[in-house]
Design a protein around this motif. Structure first.
Motif, mmCIF file in Angstrom:
data_model
loop_
_atom_site.group_PDB
_atom_site.id
_atom_site.type_symbol
_atom_site.label_atom_id
_atom_site.label_comp_id
_atom_site.label_asym_id
_atom_site.label_seq_id
_atom_site.Cartn_x
_atom_site.Cartn_y
_atom_site.Cartn_z
ATOM 1 N N GLU A 109 0.861 -1.189 0.000
ATOM 2 C CA GLU A 109 0.000 0.000 0.000
ATOM 3 C C GLU A 109 0.897 1.239 0.000
ATOM 4 O OE1 GLU A 109 -3.515 0.113 0.255
ATOM 5 O OE2 GLU A 109 -3.493 -2.052 -0.069
ATOM 6 N N ILE A 110 0.514 2.236 -0.762
ATOM 7 C CA ILE A 110 1.289 3.483 -0.787
ATOM 8 C C ILE A 110 0.387 4.659 -0.428
ATOM 9 C CG2 ILE A 110 3.112 2.762 -2.386
ATOM 10 C CD1 ILE A 110 1.475 4.069 -4.654
ATOM 11 N N ALA A 111 1.024 5.727 0.054
ATOM 12 C CA ALA A 111 0.279 6.922 0.479
ATOM 13 C C ALA A 111 0.795 8.144 -0.257
ATOM 14 C CB ALA A 111 0.444 7.120 1.983
ATOM 15 N N ARG A 112 -0.091 9.101 -0.439
ATOM 16 C CA ARG A 112 0.292 10.372 -1.080
ATOM 17 C C ARG A 112 -0.307 11.504 -0.233
ATOM 18 N NH1 ARG A 112 3.035 13.674 -4.319
ATOM 19 N NH2 ARG A 112 1.948 14.753 -5.974
ATOM 20 N N ALA A 113 0.535 12.460 0.133
ATOM 21 C CA ALA A 113 0.058 13.610 0.910
ATOM 22 C C ALA A 113 -0.858 14.478 0.057
ATOM 23 C CB ALA A 113 1.247 14.434 1.397
ATOM 24 N N ILE A 114 -1.941 14.925 0.654
ATOM 25 C CA ILE A 114 -2.869 15.831 -0.046
ATOM 26 C C ILE A 114 -2.915 17.130 0.758
ATOM 27 C CG2 ILE A 114 -5.225 16.175 -0.872
ATOM 28 C CD1 ILE A 114 -5.498 13.074 -0.889
ATOM 29 N N ILE A 166 -4.745 12.303 3.499
ATOM 30 C CA ILE A 166 -3.748 11.386 2.932
ATOM 31 C C ILE A 166 -4.501 10.404 2.039
ATOM 32 C CG2 ILE A 166 -2.103 9.521 3.419
ATOM 33 C CD1 ILE A 166 -1.235 10.976 5.930
ATOM 34 N N GLY A 167 -4.037 10.265 0.811
ATOM 35 C CA GLY A 167 -4.642 9.315 -0.124
ATOM 36 C C GLY A 167 -3.870 8.004 -0.099
ATOM 37 N N GLN A 168 -4.594 6.907 -0.088
ATOM 38 C CA GLN A 168 -3.955 5.580 -0.034
ATOM 39 C C GLN A 168 -4.452 4.718 -1.192
ATOM 40 O OE1 GLN A 168 -4.600 3.485 3.690
ATOM 41 N NE2 GLN A 168 -4.049 1.504 2.805
ATOM 42 N N ILE A 169 -3.525 3.944 -1.762
ATOM 43 C CA ILE A 169 -3.917 3.022 -2.825
ATOM 44 C C ILE A 169 -2.961 1.824 -2.830
ATOM 45 C CG2 ILE A 169 -2.543 4.170 -4.652
ATOM 46 C CD1 ILE A 169 -4.969 3.550 -6.566
ATOM 47 N N ASN A 170 -3.498 0.692 -3.200
ATOM 48 C CA ASN A 170 -2.701 -0.527 -3.333
ATOM 49 C C ASN A 170 -1.931 -0.478 -4.659
ATOM 50 O OD1 ASN A 170 -3.026 -3.464 -4.783
ATOM 51 N ND2 ASN A 170 -2.355 -3.656 -2.654
ATOM 52 N N VAL A 171 -0.697 -0.922 -4.642
ATOM 53 C CA VAL A 171 0.143 -0.850 -5.851
ATOM 54 C C VAL A 171 -0.454 -1.695 -6.983
ATOM 55 C CG1 VAL A 171 2.432 -1.397 -6.805
ATOM 56 C CG2 VAL A 171 2.248 -0.316 -4.562
ATOM 57 N N LEU A 192 -8.614 6.321 -4.968
ATOM 58 C CA LEU A 192 -7.916 6.528 -3.699
ATOM 59 C C LEU A 192 -8.843 6.346 -2.512
ATOM 60 C CD1 LEU A 192 -5.824 9.805 -4.225
ATOM 61 C CD2 LEU A 192 -4.948 7.481 -4.131
ATOM 62 N N THR A 193 -8.295 5.777 -1.444
ATOM 63 C CA THR A 193 -8.974 5.838 -0.147
ATOM 64 C C THR A 193 -8.455 7.101 0.527
ATOM 65 O OG1 THR A 193 -9.014 3.443 -0.002
ATOM 66 C CG2 THR A 193 -9.308 4.663 2.055
ATOM 67 N N ILE A 194 -9.380 8.005 0.852
ATOM 68 C CA ILE A 194 -8.975 9.290 1.413
ATOM 69 C C ILE A 194 -9.108 9.245 2.936
ATOM 70 C CG2 ILE A 194 -9.406 11.779 1.401
ATOM 71 C CD1 ILE A 194 -8.579 10.852 -1.330
ATOM 72 N N HIS A 195 -8.012 9.532 3.616
ATOM 73 C CA HIS A 195 -8.011 9.547 5.080
ATOM 74 C C HIS A 195 -7.991 10.987 5.584
ATOM 75 C CE1 HIS A 195 -7.142 5.230 5.307
ATOM 76 N NE2 HIS A 195 -6.272 5.423 4.332
#
Lengths: 123, 154
Positions: free
Chosen positions: A8-13, A65-70, A118-121
């Motif tokens: 799983e990877i995350a991207r700052a929003i 924070i957006g999360q998505i599986n590779v 994306l799963t948005i946290h």
């Protein structure tokens, strides 16, 4: 070696990419997009990490924070009308040993598909 | 009668170099001609949320913002953005969103009244647009901004 599909990877929003209503597709558009590996640093710790290093200027806030599986990310690239073979490459940096990049050039249309998945946290 | 002007005494305290008068530019910032009209244009066409965000992007996001690679807002991209919204006739209730890209471009996004997202990114040379409903994605030079404003809102 590329990161495995199971990760799983995350991207700052931050404020510049989120206005409380919409997410900017430029979050994933272009080449060498920065992401971070959740297998190395937990999602909870990413909040502190991103806040310390990305809230510049101070008016720029970490909003989500957006999360998505590779594997999911790669599937989106494969099934897009103009298929792209997406990889995620480890790229540890001093402030973030979990840092990685998506080297491929992601078009706006494909970036929209990724943003939708994306799963948005929020915190 | 002659009056002698007293010689200024050397003060006990001194300003550090960065605070001394010589280094402070005594200028008054006046808005550029037409700037107020443009601010009104943004307020009228895009609403107070976009206006506030544009203010932030223009005034607070200096070179190296974010992770150190963020670029300051491109003046040419801003100019093209203004030209676009001058021409654009947004339907009531569209409620657009404004973003700043890492390259220093402005990105305007809204939901079309016909369905799907519409996005326009303003660059120093023109604009890149995406119309989800039509699956179309392309770029136009700045000379075609008026045409684009009509196309993406049609």
């Amino acid at each position: 070696m590329s990161i495995g599909a199971e990760e799983e990877i995350a991207r700052a929003i931050c404020t510049d990419k989120w206005d409380g209503i919409r997410l900017s597709p430029s979050l994933f558009k272009g080449a060498n997009t920065s992401v971070s590996r959740l297998v190395l640093i937990s999602l909870e710790d990413h909040w502190d990490l991103f806040r310390r290093h990305l809230e510049k200027p101070p008016e720029r806030k970490l909003e989500r924070i957006g999360q998505i599986n590779v594997g999911r990310l790669q599937e989106i690239g494969r099934t897009y009308k103009d298929p792209v073979s997406i990889t995620v490459e480890p790229d540890p940096v001093q402030w973030n040993p979990a840092h990685a990049i998506i080297p491929q050039n992601i078009t706006r249309g494909l970036a929209n598909k990724i943003c939708d998945a994306l799963t948005i946290h929020a915190q | 009668m002659t009056t002698t002007i007293p010689v200024a005494r050397q003060g006990v305290y001194r300003f550090s170099d960065d605070l001394s008068e010589d280094t402070i530019p005594f200028t008054v910032s006046a808005p550029n001609p037409g700037e107020i009209d443009r601010e009104n244009l943004v307020l009228r066409k895009l609403g107070v949320r976009c206006w506030g965000r544009l203010y932030h992007f223009r005034n607070y996001y200096q070179h190296g913002w974010g992770d150190g690679h963020g670029r300051t807002l491109s003046p040419r991209a801003l100019e093209i953005f203004y030209r676009f919204i001058e021409e654009a006739a947004f339907p009531q209730g569209i409620n657009p969103s404004l973003f700043l890209t890492d390259e220093g471009h402005l990105e305007l996004c809204w939901d079309s009244q016909f369905g799907g997202a519409v996005q326009v990114e303003f660059t120093p040379s023109g604009a890149e647009y995406f119309i989800e409903r039509l699956g179309s994605e392309d770029t136009v030079p700045f000379t075609e901004i008026s045409v684009l404003a009509k196309r993406v809102l049609a």
